[in-house]
Design an enzyme around this catalytic site. Structure first.
Site, short mmCIF file in Angstrom:
data_model
loop_
_atom_site.label_atom_id
_atom_site.label_comp_id
_atom_site.label_asym_id
_atom_site.label_seq_id
_atom_site.Cartn_x
_atom_site.Cartn_y
_atom_site.Cartn_z
N ASP A 59 0.83 -1.20 0.00
CA ASP A 59 0.00 0.00 0.00
C ASP A 59 0.86 1.25 0.00
O ASP A 59 2.03 1.21 0.34
CB ASP A 59 -0.85 0.04 1.27
CG ASP A 59 -2.09 -0.80 1.15
OD1 ASP A 59 -2.37 -1.29 0.06
OD2 ASP A 59 -2.77 -0.96 2.17
N LYS A 116 -4.18 3.10 -3.25
CA LYS A 116 -4.96 3.55 -2.10
C LYS A 116 -4.62 4.98 -1.74
O LYS A 116 -4.43 5.30 -0.57
CB LYS A 116 -4.76 2.65 -0.87
CG LYS A 116 -5.36 1.28 -1.02
CD LYS A 116 -6.62 1.17 -0.21
CE LYS A 116 -7.30 -0.15 -0.50
NZ LYS A 116 -7.17 -1.10 0.54
N MET A 131 -8.16 8.93 9.55
CA MET A 131 -8.87 9.33 8.33
C MET A 131 -9.86 10.46 8.61
O MET A 131 -10.93 10.52 8.01
CB MET A 131 -9.62 8.13 7.72
CG MET A 131 -8.68 6.99 7.36
SD MET A 131 -9.53 5.49 6.83
CE MET A 131 -10.02 4.79 8.41
#
Ligand code: SAH
Length: 278
Positions: free
Chosen positions: A44, A66, A181
């Protein structure tokens, strides 16, 4: 010898590996072992690329992407690639930022492997939720300050109402909140916590790119968070930490205070030396 076991010895396998929060030193010995024996590494964006050097030169390296909103591979394509390479007899390392089971969709990948009959192992990683706070000088618990913490997503999938974050409950619940996030929704998160009864003067910190040379910590209060973050142009990836423990940073900040932190160091060397000195 159990024939089933023998077969899984000879056939492929997937390791779902936590790469840690960024600093390549924060990776487990088990992760390094898995990388050293990998035929395929699927990684990732948040997995430190320096770790890729731990895989054999011959290993196939696949970038799963991502970036928020811009995926190089869809989750289905990632699952399919893991299954396909393992069924072809390869040792596959799925390298994910932080810990694979903390907002890393590691559970979904493990389910897909299970469904396809592919043996897998989980190599937990150092999660940014705790390590990133520590690198900013913020312990997530502290005697007489915080006896609980919660790790929460600040970016919810609107299609999944069943697991919607209950901000009102969180406002009253765990002493320390670590929100991943969340940078795109700071104003809304702060509003909901305030509406749920968290005091406006509760300290809050944003830690960008924690554990890397680009780490930056912004301190505000829940009441001023949205304004301060906008002024300072807070950007992802970052943690939002809300709670009294943020005050400890005044005494415990250490990483950004190391002598060369944030300095650009120019080292001249010949091309031949360059990889070893990197
Ligand atoms: N599995 C990861 C989390 C994946 S979700 C873990 O355990 O750390 C991605 C979010 O993690 C980012 O949006 C950010 O909130 C956080 N994150 C990951 N690495 C980070 C870092 N180095 N600094 C700050 N936040 C980070």
């Amino acid at each position: 010898v159990n024939t089933n076991e023998q077969r899984s010895e000879n056939s492929g396998r997937v390791w779902l590996v936590g790469a840690g929060p960024g600093d390549p030193g924060l990776v487990t010995l088990r992760a390094v072992e898995a990388l050293a024996r990998a035929d395929v590494v699927l990684y990732d964006r948040l997995a430190n690329e320096e770790l890729l050097a731990r895989a054999p030169a011959s290993a196939l390296r696949l970038f799963a992407g991502k970036k928020p909103g811009r995926h190089a591979m869809t989750q289905d394509a990632i699952n399919a690639a893991l299954v396909e390479h393992a069924l072809a007899g390869r040792r596959v390392v799925r390298l994910k930022g932080g810990d694979p089971f903390v907002f890393g969709r590691g559970g979904e990948e493990a389910e897909a492997l299970r469904a396809a009959g592919v043996p897998f192992e989980i190599v937990p990683g150092v999660t940014s939720a705790i390590a990133g706070a520590a690198y900013a000088g913020i312990p997530v618990t502290h005697r007489e300050v915080a006896s609980s913490f919660a790790v929460v997503t600040g970016h919810e999938d609107p299609a999944r109402a069943a697991t919607r974050v209950d901000w009102a409950a969180l406002a009253q619940g765990p002493d320390t909140l670590v929100i991943l996030m969340g940078v795109g929704n700071l104003a809304e998160i702060a509003d909901r916590l305030l509406a749920g009864g968290r005091a406006a003067e509760t300290p809050a910190a944003i830690v960008e790119q924690a554990t890397t040379p680009r780490q930056r910590t912004i301190v505000a209060t829940l009441g001023s968070l949205a304004r301060v973050a906008a002024e300072q142009q807070a950007t992802s990836p970052a943690l939002l930490i809300v709670g009294e423990v943020v005050r400890l940073r005044e005494r415990l900040a250490w990483f950004e205070r190391r002598p060369l932190f944030g300095k650009r160091v120019l080292v001249t060397r010949t091309r031949e030396q360059s990889s070893g000195l990197k």
